[in-house]
Design an enzyme around this catalytic site. Structure first.
Site, PDB file in Angstrom:
ATOM      1  N   CYS A  12       0.880  -1.184  -0.086  1.00 26.28           N
ATOM      2  CA  CYS A  12       0.201  -0.105   0.065  1.00 26.28           C
ATOM      3  C   CYS A  12       0.271   1.365   0.175  1.00 26.28           C
ATOM      4  O   CYS A  12       0.707   2.054  -0.747  1.00 26.28           O
ATOM      5  CB  CYS A  12      -0.798  -0.104   0.942  1.00 26.28           C
ATOM      6  SG  CYS A  12      -1.200  -1.603   2.054  1.00 26.28           S
TER       7      CYS A  12
ATOM      8  N   ARG B 282       5.152 -12.122   5.541  1.00 31.24           N
ATOM      9  CA  ARG B 282       4.599 -11.909   7.779  1.00 31.24           C
ATOM     10  C   ARG B 282       5.050 -12.597   8.206  1.00 31.24           C
ATOM     11  O   ARG B 282       5.635 -13.890   7.647  1.00 31.24           O
ATOM     12  CB  ARG B 282       3.237 -11.765   7.264  1.00 31.24           C
ATOM     13  CG  ARG B 282       2.600 -10.985   6.111  1.00 31.24           C
ATOM     14  CD  ARG B 282       1.829  -9.419   6.590  1.00 31.24           C
ATOM     15  NE  ARG B 282       1.706  -8.971   5.256  1.00 31.24           N
ATOM     16  CZ  ARG B 282       0.063  -8.877   4.936  1.00 31.24           C
ATOM     17  NH1 ARG B 282      -1.118  -9.827   5.757  1.00 31.24           N
ATOM     18  NH2 ARG B 282       0.181  -8.330   4.084  1.00 31.24           N
TER      19      ARG B 282
ATOM     20  N   GLN C  38       1.053 -11.094  -3.371  1.00 30.90           N
ATOM     21  CA  GLN C  38      -0.344 -10.428  -3.818  1.00 30.90           C
ATOM     22  C   GLN C  38      -0.767  -9.607  -4.787  1.00 30.90           C
ATOM     23  O   GLN C  38       0.042  -9.058  -5.699  1.00 30.90           O
ATOM     24  CB  GLN C  38      -0.664  -9.471  -2.575  1.00 30.90           C
ATOM     25  CG  GLN C  38      -0.607 -10.035  -1.194  1.00 30.90           C
ATOM     26  CD  GLN C  38      -1.162  -8.420  -0.025  1.00 30.90           C
ATOM     27  OE1 GLN C  38      -0.154  -7.255  -0.488  1.00 30.90           O
ATOM     28  NE2 GLN C  38      -1.574  -8.766   0.901  1.00 30.90           N
TER      29      GLN C  38
ATOM     30  N   ASP D 266      -1.894  -6.932  -6.342  1.00 37.76           N
ATOM     31  CA  ASP D 266      -2.580  -5.799  -5.146  1.00 37.76           C
ATOM     32  C   ASP D 266      -3.153  -4.439  -5.976  1.00 37.76           C
ATOM     33  O   ASP D 266      -2.183  -4.649  -7.281  1.00 37.76           O
ATOM     34  CB  ASP D 266      -1.614  -5.604  -3.907  1.00 37.76           C
ATOM     35  CG  ASP D 266      -2.105  -5.402  -2.711  1.00 37.76           C
ATOM     36  OD1 ASP D 266      -3.708  -4.572  -2.452  1.00 37.76           O
ATOM     37  OD2 ASP D 266      -1.284  -4.864  -1.869  1.00 37.76           O
TER      38      ASP D 266
ATOM     39  N   HIS E 231      -5.043  -0.828  -6.110  1.00 39.30           N
ATOM     40  CA  HIS E 231      -5.250   0.092  -5.017  1.00 39.30           C
ATOM     41  C   HIS E 231      -5.801   1.579  -5.774  1.00 39.30           C
ATOM     42  O   HIS E 231      -5.406   1.538  -7.026  1.00 39.30           O
ATOM     43  CB  HIS E 231      -4.186   1.133  -3.806  1.00 39.30           C
ATOM     44  CG  HIS E 231      -3.384   0.202  -2.966  1.00 39.30           C
ATOM     45  ND1 HIS E 231      -2.291  -0.348  -3.137  1.00 39.30           N
ATOM     46  CD2 HIS E 231      -4.147   0.036  -1.667  1.00 39.30           C
ATOM     47  CE1 HIS E 231      -2.262  -1.524  -2.572  1.00 39.30           C
ATOM     48  NE2 HIS E 231      -3.170  -0.990  -1.300  1.00 39.30           N
TER      49      HIS E 231
ATOM     50  N   LYS F 299     -15.677  -2.999   4.554  1.00 37.73           N
ATOM     51  CA  LYS F 299     -15.149  -4.253   3.411  1.00 37.73           C
ATOM     52  C   LYS F 299     -15.771  -5.564   3.151  1.00 37.73           C
ATOM     53  O   LYS F 299     -16.952  -5.427   3.344  1.00 37.73           O
ATOM     54  CB  LYS F 299     -14.013  -4.804   3.628  1.00 37.73           C
ATOM     55  CG  LYS F 299     -13.797  -5.809   4.998  1.00 37.73           C
ATOM     56  CD  LYS F 299     -12.905  -6.819   5.289  1.00 37.73           C
ATOM     57  CE  LYS F 299     -12.544  -7.447   6.376  1.00 37.73           C
ATOM     58  NZ  LYS F 299     -11.822  -8.311   6.556  1.00 37.73           N
TER      59      LYS F 299
ATOM     60  N   HIS G 269      -8.566  -0.729  -0.785  1.00 39.58           N
ATOM     61  CA  HIS G 269      -7.482  -1.671  -1.402  1.00 39.58           C
ATOM     62  C   HIS G 269      -8.878  -2.819  -2.160  1.00 39.58           C
ATOM     63  O   HIS G 269      -9.800  -3.179  -1.471  1.00 39.58           O
ATOM     64  CB  HIS G 269      -6.844  -2.919  -0.167  1.00 39.58           C
ATOM     65  CG  HIS G 269      -6.670  -1.262   1.286  1.00 39.58           C
ATOM     66  ND1 HIS G 269      -5.161  -1.192   0.979  1.00 39.58           N
ATOM     67  CD2 HIS G 269      -6.697  -0.479   1.896  1.00 39.58           C
ATOM     68  CE1 HIS G 269      -4.932  -0.543   1.865  1.00 39.58           C
ATOM     69  NE2 HIS G 269      -6.391  -0.414   2.399  1.00 39.58           N
TER      70      HIS G 269
HETATM   71 ZN   LIG Z   1      -3.340  -2.089  -0.198  1.00 39.51          ZN
END
Ligand SMILES: [Zn+2]
Length: 346
Positions: free
Chosen positions: A44, A73, A91, A93, A95, A175, A221
């Site tokens: 992010c 992680r 990910q 991912d 945004h 979410k 996200h």
């Molecule tokens: Zn994010």
């Protein structure tokens, strides 16, 4: 832990002044030749940095940044599990930064995209979970309401069964999670569409509105598959290793019955490979039955058996991993069949 090019350099963050934010979710730095390196736990802040490289106008929005971001992680060794729970993963991912009036379309588009991708992989049994405002939250209640309503309208518009987790949202935004049942009836969380009213505030994100005044963009996200590693873990379980043709790592095995057919088999292989089909040739000394059995155990979708008769007729004798025998097909016919299955993701 191995070092990879995805590990971020600490001084990038020091200069941008966001190291403190990032540090909360990181572990001790690694000293590499006198420089502090951190394992990147999320993507992010990098997308936020890209957003901030320019002054944005309302006409520049929405902006959508996507990447396959590798993150790390800490998971206790006892909780690590195959591909489904790992310490380093990727990910898919993205945004989205948008204006309030774009929220509805952006959420609907993101959900549509998730469903398209998941359905393409043969997953069809979804439930969505809508998590709403908890007691402690950041941002304006009106923004939360608008965001939550957009999420709810999107799941309704897409005919998804959904459950509301009242007050179960994170402090920074509502979410939707999409959970998918695999062939064994187990539920896996994959896609997430998550609003964030915290980071835009914290990082001072702005755009210049039509009124020439600065405004705060909405930030969302979104991950379609979630973790690529876990997604493939789920897929392997879902298909019990027997991937559909378009996904199978090896789509066909050519099995010449004797050495005399190897040359012809190589010619067939070259033709199929030129069309992008992934195939191998089993020219081992084993007997045909053993070769068929091995390919079946490897769950290869097609076995193409080639004897003298097939060679003469420019054909292949086609067997499926299920054991079904389709008999001899002209090579052209087989090519049409496998190309259609790949194109249509049958
Ligand atoms: Zn994010």
């Amino acid at each position: 832990m191995g070092f990879s090019p995805h590990i971020g350099r600490a001084n990038l963050w020091e200069t941008s002044g966001h190291l403190d934010f990032y540090k909360d979710s990181m572990y001790a730095p690694m000293d590499i030749e006198g420089e502090a390196y951190y394992a990147k736990p999320m993507n992010c802040p990098f997308h936020i940095e890209i957003y901030k490289t320019h002054l944005r106008s309302y006409r520049d929005l929405p902006r959508r940044y996507a990447e396959y971001g590798t993150v790390y992680r800490f998971e206790r060794s006892g909780s690590l599990h195959g591909l489904t729970r790992v310490r380093g993963f990727t990910q898919d991912d993205a945004h989205i930064f948008c204006r309030p009036d774009q929220v509805e379309a952006e959420i609907s588009g993101a959900l549509e995209f998730s469903l398209y991708v998941l359905r393409s992989f043969g997953l069809t049994d979804f439930t969505s979970y809508l998590s709403t405002r908890p007691e402690k939250y950041v941002g304006e209640a009106a923004d939360w309401d608008r965001a939550t309503a957009a999420l709810e309208r999107a799941v309704i518009a897409h005919n998804l069964p959904y459950e509301v987790d009242e007050g179960g949202g994170a402090f920074y935004g509502p979410k939707i999670d999409l959970k998918v049942k695999d062939a064994l009836g187990r539920e896996w969380q994959l896609s997430t569409i998550q609003f964030d009213f915290n980071l835009p505030e914290r990082f001072g994100l702005e755009y210049i509105g039509e009124d020439n005044q600065p405004h705060r963009p909405y930030m969302v996200h979104r991950a379609l598959l979630g973790s690529i590693e876990r997604f493939f873990g789920v897929l392997i379980e879902h298909f019990a290793g027997a991937f559909p043709v378009w996904l199978a790592p090896v789509q066909a095995v050519l099995i010449p019955i004797t050495d005399k057919q190897i040359e012809y088999a190589l010619a067939v292989k070259a033709r199929l490979e030129a069309l992008g089909v992934r195939l191998e040739i089993d020219d081992s000394r084993d007997r045909m039955q053993a070769k068929i059995r091995r390919a079946q155990l490897q769950k290869v979708p097609y076995m193409l058996i080639i004897g003298g008769k097939e060679q003469e007729a420019e054909a292949v004798a086609v067997r499926l991993r299920s054991g079904e025998d389709l008999g001899a097909l002209p090579v052209d016919t087989f090519i049409e069949r496998i190309q259609r299955e790949i194109a249509e993701r049958v």
